[in-house]
Design a protein around this motif. Structure first.
Motif, PDB file in Angstrom:
ATOM      1  N   PHE A  34      78.813 -53.665  76.916  1.00 45.59           N
ATOM      2  CA  PHE A  34      77.473 -54.227  76.750  1.00 45.59           C
ATOM      3  C   PHE A  34      77.320 -55.504  77.578  1.00 45.59           C
ATOM      4  N   HIS A  35      78.343 -56.338  77.589  1.00 45.39           N
ATOM      5  CA  HIS A  35      78.306 -57.549  78.419  1.00 45.39           C
ATOM      6  C   HIS A  35      78.178 -57.178  79.895  1.00 45.39           C
ATOM      7  N   ARG A  87      63.343 -51.211  67.631  1.00 48.38           N
ATOM      8  CA  ARG A  87      63.759 -49.872  68.055  1.00 48.38           C
ATOM      9  C   ARG A  87      65.252 -49.705  67.799  1.00 48.38           C
ATOM     10  N   GLN A  88      65.625 -48.453  67.522  1.00 48.84           N
ATOM     11  CA  GLN A  88      67.035 -48.112  67.390  1.00 48.84           C
ATOM     12  C   GLN A  88      67.458 -47.349  68.637  1.00 48.84           C
ATOM     13  N   LEU A  89      68.571 -47.775  69.244  1.00 46.56           N
ATOM     14  CA  LEU A  89      69.054 -47.178  70.475  1.00 46.56           C
ATOM     15  C   LEU A  89      70.425 -46.547  70.235  1.00 46.56           C
ATOM     16  N   SER A 102      71.387 -42.615  78.523  1.00 48.92           N
ATOM     17  CA  SER A 102      70.885 -43.753  79.307  1.00 48.92           C
ATOM     18  C   SER A 102      69.801 -44.544  78.583  1.00 48.92           C
ATOM     19  N   ALA A 103      69.627 -44.324  77.267  1.00 47.03           N
ATOM     20  CA  ALA A 103      68.538 -44.982  76.550  1.00 47.03           C
ATOM     21  C   ALA A 103      68.707 -46.494  76.532  1.00 47.03           C
ATOM     22  N   VAL A 104      69.934 -46.977  76.381  1.00 46.30           N
ATOM     23  CA  VAL A 104      70.169 -48.429  76.300  1.00 46.30           C
ATOM     24  C   VAL A 104      69.817 -49.098  77.621  1.00 46.30           C
ATOM     25  N   GLU A 105      70.317 -48.555  78.729  1.00 50.12           N
ATOM     26  CA  GLU A 105      70.052 -49.161  80.024  1.00 50.12           C
ATOM     27  C   GLU A 105      68.567 -49.102  80.373  1.00 50.12           C
ATOM     28  N   GLU A 106      67.908 -48.000  80.052  1.00 50.75           N
ATOM     29  CA  GLU A 106      66.479 -47.891  80.345  1.00 50.75           C
ATOM     30  C   GLU A 106      65.668 -48.894  79.534  1.00 50.75           C
TER      31      GLU A 106
END
Length: 344
Positions: A61-62, A28-30, A35-39
């Motif tokens: 990201f860390h 998948r591409q985020l 909030s797509a990354v956190e979800e």
């Protein structure tokens, strides 16, 4: 467990995930906005291990992975690229490659400092940049003075030299440049002094830096930079690895019967190399061994190479003091030959 190969960019990331229990994979591409990354990462079955290449601008990201309880492995980017056979490069291929390295336990990890250490590095980096700006302004003022036949050298920015500089009859825009530069220099001097005070406080509060302060010529800036850049010294096998890590080791060109050493690699922390290079001449003034090394090499190889050699030797000393938990006095005591035993 879930393994994720993440090809991380500034605005988006390509992921390739594997559930090791079911064998199911999906890609998948985020996009980082929203909030797509956190979800996505919150929905993954725990425990989760994410592999990314070493890159800048990834602190957020860390922090997100730490908040979700996931493990982040940072890989050595050159080694990861060297493992790729095909010359075709896409984000999808990169993410799959990272996942494959994680799956077969071949992921070449690098050490990642904790948030507190990263913040101390930011303090040191900020001071270095202000010093660079200060040097640029000083050079500009020297250029203005030399163009008006005012050659005062280092004395230009002292009391009498400043009076002469300000009294020069200059064209309007050149005079404006002079006045603005002097004003900025005053502001920068105050800011750098404030940063120096913060660095001194941080160095004294660090568990390892005060030990390095016992070495002549090593101040709070050098001590703090050494401990925050090197991190846990137990990860280095010996002093040669430390020298190579900082980029002070000579480059090597060997083929068949030909063997040649070149300039230092400079593959490492430019911050620590710069700080140690500034501290080395001061240390050589107060330490007999470093002073002897400097003058011997200066006669044989020149001033620049002698300074690099003293810088490298100072780094090795600081590493040994950190590794063995000793101060300068104990380091010197260990280096002395044992006293002869009298007969009878």
């Amino acid at each position: 467990m879930t393994l994720v190969g993440c090809d991380l960019h500034t605005r988006k990331q390509q992921v390739a995930a594997l559930d090791t229990e079911t064998g199911e994979t999906h890609e998948r591409q985020l996009v980082h906005e929203g909030s797509a990354v956190e979800e996505f990462y919150a929905a993954l079955p725990c425990p989760v291990t994410v592999g990314i290449e070493s890159t800048g601008y990834a602190i957020w990201f860390h922090a997100l992975m730490h908040r979700l309880g996931h493990t982040v492995l940072v890989g050595d980017a050159p080694k990861i690229r060297a493992m790729v056979v095909r010359k075709t490069k896409t984000d999808q291929r990169d993410a799959r490659h990272l996942l494959d390295l994680l799956r077969h336990d071949r992921f070449p990890t690098v050490w990642v400092p904790d948030p507190a250490t990263r913040d101390l590095r930011a303090l040191l980096t900020h001071r270095r940049r202000l010093v660079r700006i200060q040097t640029m302004l000083k050079n500009g003022l020297h250029a203005i003075a030399l163009n008006q036949r005012l050659a005062r050298g280092a004395k230009l920015l002292r009391h009498d030299g400043l009076a002469q500089l300000q009294a020069l009859p200059l064209p309007p825009y050149t005079a404006q440049r002079r006045d603005h530069s002097l004003e900025l220099l005053g502001t920068l001097h105050t800011k750098i002094q404030q940063l120096d005070a913060a660095i001194a406080t941080a160095a004294l509060a660090h568990p390892d830096a005060p030990r390095l302060l016992t070495h002549p010529g090593v101040g709070p800036l050098t001590a703090l930079a050494t401990v925050v850049v090197l991190g846990p010294v137990t990860r280095f096998a010996d002093a040669k690895h430390v020298v190579s890590y900082v980029g002070l080791a000579p480059s090597l060109h060997a083929s068949a019967d030909k063997y040649r050493l070149g300039h230092i690699t400079k593959q490492g922390s430019s911050l620590l190399r710069w700080v140690l290079g500034q501290a080395a001449p001061h240390a050589a003034r107060f330490d007999a061994d470093l002073k002897r090394t400097y003058f011997t090499l200066r006669q044989r190889r020149g001033r620049a190479k002698a300074r690099v050699a003293v810088t490298r030797k100072l780094l090795v000393r600081l590493f040994i003091m950190l590794r063995d938990h000793i101060d300068y006095a104990e380091f010197r005591r260990r280096g002395r030959p044992p006293a002869p035993v009298s007969a009878g």
